[in-house]
Design a protein around this motif. Structure first.
Motif, PDB file in Angstrom:
ATOM      1  N   PRO A 172      66.211  79.465 -58.622  1.00 20.25           N
ATOM      2  CA  PRO A 172      67.281  80.056 -57.816  1.00 20.25           C
ATOM      3  C   PRO A 172      66.756  80.989 -56.722  1.00 20.25           C
ATOM      4  CG  PRO A 172      67.560  80.627 -60.151  1.00 20.25           C
ATOM      5  CD  PRO A 172      66.354  79.767 -60.041  1.00 20.25           C
ATOM      6  N   TYR A 173      65.629  81.652 -56.952  1.00 18.93           N
ATOM      7  CA  TYR A 173      65.075  82.525 -55.917  1.00 18.93           C
ATOM      8  C   TYR A 173      64.543  81.714 -54.735  1.00 18.93           C
ATOM      9  CZ  TYR A 173      65.385  86.291 -59.300  1.00 18.93           C
ATOM     10  OH  TYR A 173      65.845  87.219 -60.189  1.00 18.93           O
ATOM     11  N   VAL A 174      63.884  80.611 -55.052  1.00 18.13           N
ATOM     12  CA  VAL A 174      63.352  79.746 -54.000  1.00 18.13           C
ATOM     13  C   VAL A 174      64.521  79.139 -53.215  1.00 18.13           C
ATOM     14  CG1 VAL A 174      62.018  77.631 -53.534  1.00 18.13           C
ATOM     15  CG2 VAL A 174      61.223  79.256 -55.274  1.00 18.13           C
ATOM     16  N   GLN A 175      65.545  78.732 -53.929  1.00 21.11           N
ATOM     17  CA  GLN A 175      66.718  78.142 -53.284  1.00 21.11           C
ATOM     18  C   GLN A 175      67.372  79.168 -52.325  1.00 21.11           C
ATOM     19  OE1 GLN A 175      69.639  76.750 -56.091  1.00 21.11           O
ATOM     20  NE2 GLN A 175      70.748  75.595 -54.553  1.00 21.11           N
ATOM     21  N   THR A 176      67.463  80.397 -52.738  1.00 22.04           N
ATOM     22  CA  THR A 176      68.027  81.455 -51.903  1.00 22.04           C
ATOM     23  C   THR A 176      67.181  81.656 -50.648  1.00 22.04           C
ATOM     24  OG1 THR A 176      68.909  82.559 -53.860  1.00 22.04           O
ATOM     25  CG2 THR A 176      68.747  83.873 -51.852  1.00 22.04           C
ATOM     26  N   TYR A 177      65.856  81.687 -50.806  1.00 22.89           N
ATOM     27  CA  TYR A 177      64.978  81.860 -49.644  1.00 22.89           C
ATOM     28  C   TYR A 177      65.072  80.678 -48.683  1.00 22.89           C
ATOM     29  CZ  TYR A 177      62.846  85.956 -51.753  1.00 22.89           C
ATOM     30  OH  TYR A 177      62.639  87.198 -52.270  1.00 22.89           O
ATOM     31  N   VAL A 178      65.210  79.491 -49.215  1.00 24.21           N
ATOM     32  CA  VAL A 178      65.342  78.300 -48.368  1.00 24.21           C
ATOM     33  C   VAL A 178      66.643  78.372 -47.567  1.00 24.21           C
ATOM     34  CG1 VAL A 178      65.671  75.777 -48.393  1.00 24.21           C
ATOM     35  CG2 VAL A 178      63.883  76.828 -49.808  1.00 24.21           C
ATOM     36  N   ILE A 179      67.714  78.794 -48.207  1.00 24.02           N
ATOM     37  CA  ILE A 179      69.008  78.926 -47.517  1.00 24.02           C
ATOM     38  C   ILE A 179      68.909  79.983 -46.422  1.00 24.02           C
ATOM     39  CG2 ILE A 179      71.407  79.678 -47.784  1.00 24.02           C
ATOM     40  CD1 ILE A 179      71.355  78.297 -50.551  1.00 24.02           C
ATOM     41  N   ALA A 195      66.207  80.950 -44.842  1.00 24.76           N
ATOM     42  CA  ALA A 195      65.337  80.420 -43.790  1.00 24.76           C
ATOM     43  C   ALA A 195      66.094  79.433 -42.913  1.00 24.76           C
ATOM     44  CB  ALA A 195      64.107  79.760 -44.402  1.00 24.76           C
ATOM     45  N   LEU A 196      66.901  78.573 -43.513  1.00 19.05           N
ATOM     46  CA  LEU A 196      67.700  77.617 -42.744  1.00 19.05           C
ATOM     47  C   LEU A 196      68.721  78.342 -41.866  1.00 19.05           C
ATOM     48  CD1 LEU A 196      68.308  74.715 -45.269  1.00 19.05           C
ATOM     49  CD2 LEU A 196      66.988  74.639 -43.156  1.00 19.05           C
ATOM     50  N   LEU A 197      69.371  79.358 -42.404  1.00 21.00           N
ATOM     51  CA  LEU A 197      70.328  80.128 -41.613  1.00 21.00           C
ATOM     52  C   LEU A 197      69.634  80.822 -40.441  1.00 21.00           C
ATOM     53  CD1 LEU A 197      72.606  81.704 -44.385  1.00 21.00           C
ATOM     54  CD2 LEU A 197      73.202  79.914 -42.747  1.00 21.00           C
ATOM     55  N   LEU A 198      68.447  81.331 -40.674  1.00 16.45           N
ATOM     56  CA  LEU A 198      67.688  81.984 -39.617  1.00 16.45           C
ATOM     57  C   LEU A 198      67.331  80.990 -38.511  1.00 16.45           C
ATOM     58  CD1 LEU A 198      66.314  84.625 -38.722  1.00 16.45           C
ATOM     59  CD2 LEU A 198      64.267  83.818 -39.899  1.00 16.45           C
ATOM     60  N   VAL A 199      66.884  79.809 -38.893  1.00 23.84           N
ATOM     61  CA  VAL A 199      66.528  78.790 -37.911  1.00 23.84           C
ATOM     62  C   VAL A 199      67.766  78.345 -37.141  1.00 23.84           C
ATOM     63  CG1 VAL A 199      65.706  76.407 -37.641  1.00 23.84           C
ATOM     64  CG2 VAL A 199      64.480  78.000 -39.132  1.00 23.84           C
ATOM     65  N   ILE A 200      68.866  78.121 -37.828  1.00 24.11           N
ATOM     66  CA  ILE A 200      70.118  77.707 -37.164  1.00 24.11           C
ATOM     67  C   ILE A 200      70.578  78.795 -36.198  1.00 24.11           C
ATOM     68  CG2 ILE A 200      72.582  77.257 -37.552  1.00 24.11           C
ATOM     69  CD1 ILE A 200      71.728  75.815 -40.154  1.00 24.11           C
ATOM     70  N   GLY A 201      70.517  80.052 -36.614  1.00 28.87           N
ATOM     71  CA  GLY A 201      70.902  81.150 -35.734  1.00 28.87           C
ATOM     72  C   GLY A 201      70.018  81.226 -34.506  1.00 28.87           C
ATOM     73  N   PHE A 202      68.723  81.035 -34.689  1.00 28.95           N
ATOM     74  CA  PHE A 202      67.799  81.065 -33.558  1.00 28.95           C
ATOM     75  C   PHE A 202      68.100  79.928 -32.578  1.00 28.95           C
ATOM     76  CE2 PHE A 202      63.827  79.662 -31.572  1.00 28.95           C
ATOM     77  CZ  PHE A 202      63.476  80.819 -30.909  1.00 28.95           C
ATOM     78  N   VAL A 203      68.309  78.725 -33.105  1.00 27.37           N
ATOM     79  CA  VAL A 203      68.592  77.571 -32.243  1.00 27.37           C
ATOM     80  C   VAL A 203      69.915  77.767 -31.502  1.00 27.37           C
ATOM     81  CG1 VAL A 203      69.137  75.096 -32.260  1.00 27.37           C
ATOM     82  CG2 VAL A 203      67.208  75.960 -33.590  1.00 27.37           C
ATOM     83  N   LEU A 204      70.941  78.224 -32.172  1.00 31.38           N
ATOM     84  CA  LEU A 204      72.225  78.471 -31.512  1.00 31.38           C
ATOM     85  C   LEU A 204      72.102  79.558 -30.456  1.00 31.38           C
ATOM     86  CD1 LEU A 204      74.793  78.256 -34.452  1.00 31.38           C
ATOM     87  CD2 LEU A 204      74.496  76.660 -32.558  1.00 31.38           C
TER      88      LEU A 204
END
Length: 108
Positions: free
Chosen positions: A3-10, A12-21
């Motif tokens: 669950p900790y890895v899953q949280t970090y992956v989420i 990281a994905l939100l950070l990348v999506i925010g950067f791209v937007l």
């Protein structure tokens, strides 16, 4: 998956999506050699320095000067009455001439 890895992956994905937007919606900045568009005078001029409207009596005095062929004097009076710059005053007096269909008798 842990669950900790899953949280970090989420995250990281939100950070990348925010950067791209952010990059897609950001305003384009000119390159170092290009000039930016000038700010409109309306937004960069303090309200106390904006031209005042022309009252009826002042317009009548200006029309009388125009009928006498005193275009330059009329522009000066317009500037004094409104606080407009020379270009604005000239254009405004020319608009009064056109609106009133004044015959300047060759004086312009």
């Amino acid at each position: 998956m842990n669950p900790y890895v899953q949280t970090y992956v989420i995250y990281a994905l939100l950070l990348v999506i925010g950067f791209v937007l952010g990059r897609l919606t950001a305003r384009q900045r000119p390159e170092s050699g290009q000039q930016t568009r000038p700010t409109s005078a309306l937004y960069s001029t303090p309200l106390s320095q904006l031209p005042r409207p022309l009252d009826h009596d002042a317009e009548e005095r200006i029309v009388e000067l125009l009928r006498q062929g005193k275009m330059i004097e009329a522009i000066k009076r317009y500037r004094e009455a409104t606080g407009s710059n020379l270009k604005q005053s000239k254009e405004a007096v020319e608009a009064i001439v056109a609106r009133r269909s004044l015959d300047l008798g060759g004086h312009q």
